[in-house]
Design a protein around this motif. Structure first.
Motif, PDB file in Angstrom:
ATOM      1  N   LYS A 108       0.839  -1.195   0.000  1.00 39.80           N
ATOM      2  CA  LYS A 108       0.000   0.000   0.000  1.00 39.80           C
ATOM      3  C   LYS A 108       0.876   1.248   0.000  1.00 39.80           C
ATOM      4  CE  LYS A 108      -3.811  -2.171   2.546  1.00 39.80           C
ATOM      5  NZ  LYS A 108      -4.693  -2.095   3.743  1.00 39.80           N
ATOM      6  N   ILE A 109       0.320   2.351  -0.523  1.00 38.78           N
ATOM      7  CA  ILE A 109       1.075   3.599  -0.521  1.00 38.78           C
ATOM      8  C   ILE A 109       1.278   4.062   0.918  1.00 38.78           C
ATOM      9  CG2 ILE A 109       1.036   6.040  -1.153  1.00 38.78           C
ATOM     10  CD1 ILE A 109      -0.407   5.279  -3.709  1.00 38.78           C
ATOM     11  N   ASP A 110       2.539   4.232   1.293  1.00 39.43           N
ATOM     12  CA  ASP A 110       2.882   4.659   2.644  1.00 39.43           C
ATOM     13  C   ASP A 110       3.109   6.170   2.678  1.00 39.43           C
ATOM     14  OD1 ASP A 110       3.748   3.971   5.440  1.00 39.43           O
ATOM     15  OD2 ASP A 110       5.609   4.888   4.726  1.00 39.43           O
ATOM     16  N   GLN A 111       3.833   6.676   1.688  1.00 38.36           N
ATOM     17  CA  GLN A 111       4.072   8.113   1.602  1.00 38.36           C
ATOM     18  C   GLN A 111       4.193   8.510   0.137  1.00 38.36           C
ATOM     19  OE1 GLN A 111       6.731  10.220   4.140  1.00 38.36           O
ATOM     20  NE2 GLN A 111       6.855   8.579   5.659  1.00 38.36           N
ATOM     21  N   ALA A 112       3.856   9.756  -0.139  1.00 40.59           N
ATOM     22  CA  ALA A 112       4.018  10.323  -1.471  1.00 40.59           C
ATOM     23  C   ALA A 112       4.467  11.761  -1.294  1.00 40.59           C
ATOM     24  CB  ALA A 112       2.710  10.247  -2.252  1.00 40.59           C
ATOM     25  N   ASN A 113       5.596  12.121  -1.894  1.00 38.87           N
ATOM     26  CA  ASN A 113       6.208  13.418  -1.611  1.00 38.87           C
ATOM     27  C   ASN A 113       6.756  14.092  -2.857  1.00 38.87           C
ATOM     28  OD1 ASN A 113       6.510  13.542   1.586  1.00 38.87           O
ATOM     29  ND2 ASN A 113       6.933  11.439   0.937  1.00 38.87           N
ATOM     30  N   ASP A 114       6.526  15.391  -2.933  1.00 37.10           N
ATOM     31  CA  ASP A 114       7.161  16.222  -3.954  1.00 37.10           C
ATOM     32  C   ASP A 114       8.590  16.501  -3.483  1.00 37.10           C
ATOM     33  OD1 ASP A 114       8.111  18.277  -5.577  1.00 37.10           O
ATOM     34  OD2 ASP A 114       6.147  19.245  -5.733  1.00 37.10           O
ATOM     35  N   LEU A 115       9.560  15.950  -4.199  1.00 38.62           N
ATOM     36  CA  LEU A 115      10.962  16.099  -3.812  1.00 38.62           C
ATOM     37  C   LEU A 115      11.735  16.935  -4.825  1.00 38.62           C
ATOM     38  CD1 LEU A 115      11.748  12.498  -2.497  1.00 38.62           C
ATOM     39  CD2 LEU A 115      11.042  14.512  -1.199  1.00 38.62           C
ATOM     40  N   THR A 116      11.030  17.810  -5.500  1.00 35.16           N
ATOM     41  CA  THR A 116      11.686  18.685  -6.480  1.00 35.16           C
ATOM     42  C   THR A 116      12.790  19.483  -5.790  1.00 35.16           C
ATOM     43  OG1 THR A 116       9.622  18.900  -7.719  1.00 35.16           O
ATOM     44  CG2 THR A 116      11.336  20.537  -8.151  1.00 35.16           C
ATOM     45  N   GLY A 117      13.975  19.409  -6.353  1.00 31.46           N
ATOM     46  CA  GLY A 117      15.114  20.104  -5.758  1.00 31.46           C
ATOM     47  C   GLY A 117      15.490  21.352  -6.536  1.00 31.46           C
ATOM     48  N   GLU A 118      15.791  22.395  -5.835  1.00 30.07           N
ATOM     49  CA  GLU A 118      16.204  23.636  -6.486  1.00 30.07           C
ATOM     50  C   GLU A 118      17.548  23.433  -7.185  1.00 30.07           C
ATOM     51  OE1 GLU A 118      16.254  26.958  -3.900  1.00 30.07           O
ATOM     52  OE2 GLU A 118      14.188  26.684  -3.207  1.00 30.07           O
ATOM     53  N   GLY A 119      17.615  23.926  -8.411  1.00 32.94           N
ATOM     54  CA  GLY A 119      18.873  23.861  -9.142  1.00 32.94           C
ATOM     55  C   GLY A 119      19.121  22.551  -9.860  1.00 32.94           C
ATOM     56  N   THR A 120      18.219  21.565  -9.715  1.00 32.59           N
ATOM     57  CA  THR A 120      18.413  20.304 -10.417  1.00 32.59           C
ATOM     58  C   THR A 120      18.068  20.476 -11.889  1.00 32.59           C
ATOM     59  OG1 THR A 120      16.170  19.635  -9.802  1.00 32.59           O
ATOM     60  CG2 THR A 120      17.971  18.880  -8.398  1.00 32.59           C
ATOM     61  N   SER A 121      18.728  19.688 -12.727  1.00 30.65           N
ATOM     62  CA  SER A 121      18.540  19.800 -14.169  1.00 30.65           C
ATOM     63  C   SER A 121      17.187  19.229 -14.577  1.00 30.65           C
ATOM     64  CB  SER A 121      19.645  19.050 -14.900  1.00 30.65           C
ATOM     65  OG  SER A 121      20.912  19.583 -14.574  1.00 30.65           O
ATOM     66  N   PRO A 122      16.595  19.722 -15.662  1.00 30.10           N
ATOM     67  CA  PRO A 122      15.326  19.178 -16.154  1.00 30.10           C
ATOM     68  C   PRO A 122      15.500  17.731 -16.622  1.00 30.10           C
ATOM     69  CG  PRO A 122      15.770  21.344 -17.100  1.00 30.10           C
ATOM     70  CD  PRO A 122      17.026  20.915 -16.413  1.00 30.10           C
ATOM     71  N   TYR A 123      14.435  16.952 -16.504  1.00 31.77           N
ATOM     72  CA  TYR A 123      14.431  15.578 -17.004  1.00 31.77           C
ATOM     73  C   TYR A 123      13.968  15.591 -18.455  1.00 31.77           C
ATOM     74  CZ  TYR A 123      14.565  14.417 -12.030  1.00 31.77           C
ATOM     75  OH  TYR A 123      14.915  14.338 -10.708  1.00 31.77           O
ATOM     76  N   PRO A 124      14.808  15.186 -19.404  1.00 38.00           N
ATOM     77  CA  PRO A 124      14.381  15.166 -20.805  1.00 38.00           C
ATOM     78  C   PRO A 124      13.360  14.049 -21.058  1.00 38.00           C
ATOM     79  CG  PRO A 124      16.583  14.234 -20.573  1.00 38.00           C
ATOM     80  CD  PRO A 124      16.213  14.777 -19.230  1.00 38.00           C
ATOM     81  N   GLN A 125      12.553  14.213 -22.083  1.00 42.89           N
ATOM     82  CA  GLN A 125      11.512  13.250 -22.399  1.00 42.89           C
ATOM     83  C   GLN A 125      12.062  11.837 -22.590  1.00 42.89           C
ATOM     84  OE1 GLN A 125       7.873  13.809 -22.853  1.00 42.89           O
ATOM     85  NE2 GLN A 125       8.174  11.616 -22.509  1.00 42.89           N
ATOM     86  N   LYS A 126      13.269  11.713 -23.105  1.00 38.62           N
ATOM     87  CA  LYS A 126      13.827  10.392 -23.409  1.00 38.62           C
ATOM     88  C   LYS A 126      14.064   9.551 -22.161  1.00 38.62           C
ATOM     89  CE  LYS A 126      18.704  11.831 -23.439  1.00 38.62           C
ATOM     90  NZ  LYS A 126      19.957  11.876 -24.256  1.00 38.62           N
ATOM     91  N   GLU A 127      14.032  10.156 -20.961  1.00 40.05           N
ATOM     92  CA  GLU A 127      14.273   9.399 -19.731  1.00 40.05           C
ATOM     93  C   GLU A 127      13.005   8.781 -19.153  1.00 40.05           C
ATOM     94  OE1 GLU A 127      16.409  11.625 -16.815  1.00 40.05           O
ATOM     95  OE2 GLU A 127      18.121  12.032 -18.129  1.00 40.05           O
ATOM     96  N   PHE A 128      11.852   9.071 -19.739  1.00 39.32           N
ATOM     97  CA  PHE A 128      10.594   8.614 -19.176  1.00 39.32           C
ATOM     98  C   PHE A 128      10.108   7.316 -19.817  1.00 39.32           C
ATOM     99  CE2 PHE A 128      10.831  13.015 -17.999  1.00 39.32           C
ATOM    100  CZ  PHE A 128      10.289  13.047 -16.724  1.00 39.32           C
ATOM    101  N   ILE A 129       9.317   6.580 -19.027  1.00 42.93           N
ATOM    102  CA  ILE A 129       8.792   5.272 -19.441  1.00 42.93           C
ATOM    103  C   ILE A 129       7.277   5.376 -19.567  1.00 42.93           C
ATOM    104  CG2 ILE A 129       8.523   2.857 -18.747  1.00 42.93           C
ATOM    105  CD1 ILE A 129      11.143   3.262 -17.091  1.00 42.93           C
ATOM    106  N   GLN A 130       6.746   4.867 -20.678  1.00 45.04           N
ATOM    107  CA  GLN A 130       5.298   4.844 -20.884  1.00 45.04           C
ATOM    108  C   GLN A 130       4.738   3.514 -20.377  1.00 45.04           C
ATOM    109  OE1 GLN A 130       3.999   7.777 -21.857  1.00 45.04           O
ATOM    110  NE2 GLN A 130       6.164   8.400 -21.906  1.00 45.04           N
TER     111      GLN A 130
END
Length: 205
Positions: A108-130
């Motif tokens: 079951k889902i225990d936690q869900a968190n926005d962990l966006t970090g300041e200064g981190t590089s963008p994730y390009p589309q090629k890194e994502f999974i459909q």
């Protein structure tokens, strides 16, 4: 090998490190066994469980990776059916640095968190999974890995069989790793598979 060790270290990263429950001394009843089975999820089931939460966070969220977490107590059958009770599922928004982690404990889902970090590089589309490209799930790919031989469950650390799904951007494939050990438990090993075709892909470790 250093990369493989690093990958498995990620299994230990969990938002919540709370100890859950005490050891049971009574033999499991049929109902308890059924409960244990319900707590175990394949990698695709874990992703499907986590996805709605990610879409609530951001309607443009897409899957980055999924990895089992090594929180189980030592036992003989951990991951032997291609399922685990503990997972980290990571999402992001393409071409941004937005990052969201869903942690699953005992199915079951225990936690869900926005962990966006300041200064981190963008994730390009090629890194994502459909999700629709995950045609082969961890239970059937574990069977393929075991038929190949030379991969055994861990006993004390990185216990049982562990699983990780990530995008191999160099080969443009969704790579599912079945992670285990050699026969004498001295070296970690992994078998990789393309989740779209089920084809064995040697991991770049």
């Amino acid at each position: 090998m250093k990369k493989l060790v690093f990958i498995v270290l990620l299994m230990f990263i969990s938002i919540s490190m709370t100890e859950k429950g005490s050891a049971r001394t009574l033999q499991l009843t049929d109902d308890a066994l059924e409960t244990v089975e319900e707590q175990q999820l394949s990698i695709k089931q874990a992703i499907e469980l986590a996805y709605p939460s990610a879409l609530e966070w951001n309607e443009h969220a897409e899957l980055l990776d999924a990895i089992s977490i090594d929180l189980d107590k030592p036992g003989k059958s951990i991951g032997s059916n291609g399922k685990r009770k503990y997972w980290n599922i990571s999402f992001g928004v393409p071409d941004t640095n937005k990052f969201y982690l869903v942690t699953i404990h005992e199915g079951k889902i225990d936690q869900a968190n926005d962990l966006t970090g300041e200064g981190t590089s963008p994730y390009p589309q090629k890194e994502f999974i459909q999700l629709e490209d995950i045609k082969y799930d961890s239970p059937e790919l574990l069977k393929k890995a075991l038929k190949m031989g030379n991969i055994y469950p861990g006993k004390d650390w990185a216990k049982g069989y562990n699983f990780m799904l990530k995008k191999d951007t160099e080969r443009n494939i969704n790579l599912l790793l079945v992670i285990g050990w050699n026969s004498d438990q001295t070296e970690m090993t992994a078998a990789g598979f393309d989740t779209s075709t089920g084809e064995y892909i040697k991991p770049n470790l």
